[in-house]
Design a protein around this motif. Structure first.
Motif, PDB file in Angstrom:
ATOM      1  N   GLU A 131       0.856  -1.188   0.000  1.00  0.00           N
ATOM      2  CA  GLU A 131       0.000   0.000   0.000  1.00  0.00           C
ATOM      3  C   GLU A 131       0.890   1.235   0.000  1.00  0.00           C
ATOM      4  N   ALA A 132       0.829   2.003  -1.062  1.00  0.00           N
ATOM      5  CA  ALA A 132       1.632   3.215  -1.196  1.00  0.00           C
ATOM      6  C   ALA A 132       0.707   4.368  -1.567  1.00  0.00           C
ATOM      7  N   SER A 133       1.291   5.521  -1.816  1.00  0.00           N
ATOM      8  CA  SER A 133       0.502   6.693  -2.182  1.00  0.00           C
ATOM      9  C   SER A 133       1.270   7.536  -3.179  1.00  0.00           C
TER      10      SER A 133
ATOM     11  N   ALA B 178      -4.565   0.530 -13.238  1.00  0.00           N
ATOM     12  CA  ALA B 178      -4.544  -0.881 -12.845  1.00  0.00           C
ATOM     13  C   ALA B 178      -3.923  -1.709 -13.962  1.00  0.00           C
ATOM     14  N   GLY B 179      -3.005  -2.598 -13.584  1.00  0.00           N
ATOM     15  CA  GLY B 179      -2.312  -3.423 -14.554  1.00  0.00           C
ATOM     16  C   GLY B 179      -0.931  -2.925 -14.920  1.00  0.00           C
ATOM     17  N   ASP B 180      -0.554  -1.709 -14.465  1.00  0.00           N
ATOM     18  CA  ASP B 180       0.780  -1.182 -14.760  1.00  0.00           C
ATOM     19  C   ASP B 180       1.856  -2.025 -14.075  1.00  0.00           C
ATOM     20  N   HIS B 181       2.958  -2.225 -14.780  1.00  0.00           N
ATOM     21  CA  HIS B 181       4.079  -2.990 -14.233  1.00  0.00           C
ATOM     22  C   HIS B 181       4.863  -2.142 -13.247  1.00  0.00           C
ATOM     23  N   VAL B 182       5.322  -2.783 -12.150  1.00  0.00           N
ATOM     24  CA  VAL B 182       6.053  -2.093 -11.091  1.00  0.00           C
ATOM     25  C   VAL B 182       7.279  -2.923 -10.719  1.00  0.00           C
TER      26      VAL B 182
ATOM     27  N   LEU C   5      -6.557   1.366  -7.542  1.00  0.00           N
ATOM     28  CA  LEU C   5      -6.296   2.708  -7.032  1.00  0.00           C
ATOM     29  C   LEU C   5      -7.489   3.166  -6.211  1.00  0.00           C
ATOM     30  N   ASN C   6      -7.189   3.859  -5.151  1.00  0.00           N
ATOM     31  CA  ASN C   6      -8.265   4.430  -4.347  1.00  0.00           C
ATOM     32  C   ASN C   6      -8.844   5.624  -5.088  1.00  0.00           C
TER      33      ASN C   6
ATOM     34  N   VAL D 186      -3.200   9.922  -3.223  1.00  0.00           N
ATOM     35  CA  VAL D 186      -4.110   8.858  -3.647  1.00  0.00           C
ATOM     36  C   VAL D 186      -3.446   7.515  -3.364  1.00  0.00           C
ATOM     37  N   GLY D 187      -4.185   6.591  -2.765  1.00  0.00           N
ATOM     38  CA  GLY D 187      -3.650   5.275  -2.430  1.00  0.00           C
ATOM     39  C   GLY D 187      -3.500   4.391  -3.661  1.00  0.00           C
TER      40      GLY D 187
END
Length: 382
Positions: A231-233, A244-248, A266-267, A277-278
């Motif tokens: 969980e990041a922001s 959603a679906g982006d590579h990290v 994403l929140n 934003v979370g």
């Protein structure tokens, strides 16, 4: 009249002074061309870059703590004395799905349940003679149910009724009331045994054998290793580039190599305190532990853009370009600014931009061709 010998020292001194003056003039005349040549080259050489728009890799750095995807807090729903199961309920103890994590002594309550079941059995026994006489077609089902009734086994469902008359006849003898009372008590009795809902490991244990456990007390935590969520922001401005679906790519000081992850969601709301934003990143790695601090590089492609040094921005929306040997301020669309870099759009391909900030340059400044150092722009950014 003074003799020549007396004048000789003075003459020598005069000659020495005159010679020094002559030599100095000759030396000065020989340096004059070199100094003039140096002054002619005081014009500063400026660095420029030729713009080529393309896909810029915007890298957003975020951080947070890894948390197991399958993780539960265990609370007691009943009270009693804690009694360990086959395996000790301790930090690090592993359990398979369905294994008993721990037991709470249920001796007293179990006897209460047995008493209620006995009362239900007695009521059913008294029902049968009247049911055989009044509803002979339905009696066999209830007789079979009575014969298979076990005090030490789980309560089976009551037989179906053929019509409302039979249902009301049975309800008038309090059968349904006693039946559902026993079913409710059996549900409560099952809470004295807490089983593992999935395969995992005890991460927190707050009880010891023999301890009195009260209703609502936290007993511990149970988590499944392997699958985690970070969980990041991110800032509000950066959130538009995250999907959603982006590579990290995730890293930790405690790991010798990176971990691949994917943005799970994403929140949609903004944190009031941090105005961020979370972002929730899902990944799997057996080396990771619950609560491990990790950093992530989120690579976001920005199309039809170019990366330039942030220091080149003029007032936040312009840059210097070279047009017909003149420095000209042109407008730009700033997509993102981070660190020492900026991603901009709306600069035509082939435009020659000032590549490094130089003190003293100004709008309309003439730039000689021999003072131009030209290079191509790159679309990579961090």
């Amino acid at each position: 009249m003074m003799s020549f010998k007396k004048l000789q020292p003075y003459l020598i001194a005069v000659l020495i002074v005159a010679g020094g003056i002559l030599v100095g003039r000759i030396f000065s005349s020989s340096r004059a061309p070199q100094q003039q040549a140096a002054q002619s080259k005081t014009g500063r050489q400026l660095s420029f870059m030729r713009v080529t728009n393309g896909e810029v890799q915007r890298v957003i750095e975020i951080s947070g703590k890894a948390s197991a995807v399958q993780k539960i807090d265990i609370y007691a729903e009943v009270s009693g004395v804690f009694a360990e199961a086959l395996h000790p309920f301790r930090e690090g103890s592993a359990f398979r799905k369905g294994d008993v994590l721990l037991r709470i002594d249920d001796g007293v309550y179990r006897n209460t349940v047995q008493a209620e079941k006995s009362a239900l059995l007695n009521t059913l026994t008294l029902l049968m003679p009247d049911l055989i006489i009044d509803f002979p077609d339905d009696a066999p089902l209830w007789k079979n149910y009575l014969e298979q009734f076990r005090l030490n086994g789980p309560l089976r469902s009551l037989p179906p009724v053929s019509n409302d008359r039979v249902r009301n006849y049975i309800a008038a003898r309090n059968i349904y009331t006693r039946y559902y009372a026993v079913r409710s008590m059996e549900e409560t009795l099952a809470k004295y045994r807490i089983t593992a809902p999935f395969e995992g490991v005890v991460t927190v244990s707050s009880v010891n054998p023999g301890m009195l456990i009260r209703t609502g007390q936290k007993i511990g935590e149970f988590a499944a290793p392997g699958a985690y969520e970070l969980e990041a922001s991110v800032g509000i401005g950066d959130a538009q580039w995250v999907h959603a679906g982006d590579h990290v790519v995730l890293e930790s000081d405690d790991l010798d190599s990176s971990v691949d992850g994917v943005v799970a969601r994403l929140n949609q709301s903004i944190d009031d305190d941090t105005q961020t934003v979370g972002v929730y990143i899902k990944f799997s790695d057996d080396r990771v532990r619950d609560g491990m601090y990790m950093t992530a590089d989120l690579h976001v492609p920005v199309g039809d853009a170019v990366a330039i040094p942030r220091s080149l921005l003029l007032g936040g929306d312009g840059v210097y370009a070279l047009e017909d040997s003149l420095l000209t301020r042109i407008p730009v669309d700033v997509v993102a600014v981070y660190g020492s870099q900026a991603i901009v759009r709306s600069i035509p391909d082939g435009t020659t931009l000032l590549a490094e900030p130089v003190e003293g340059v100004y709008q309309g400044m003439v730039v000689r061709k021999d003072a131009v150092l030209l290079r191509d722009s790159t679309t990579g950014a961090r």
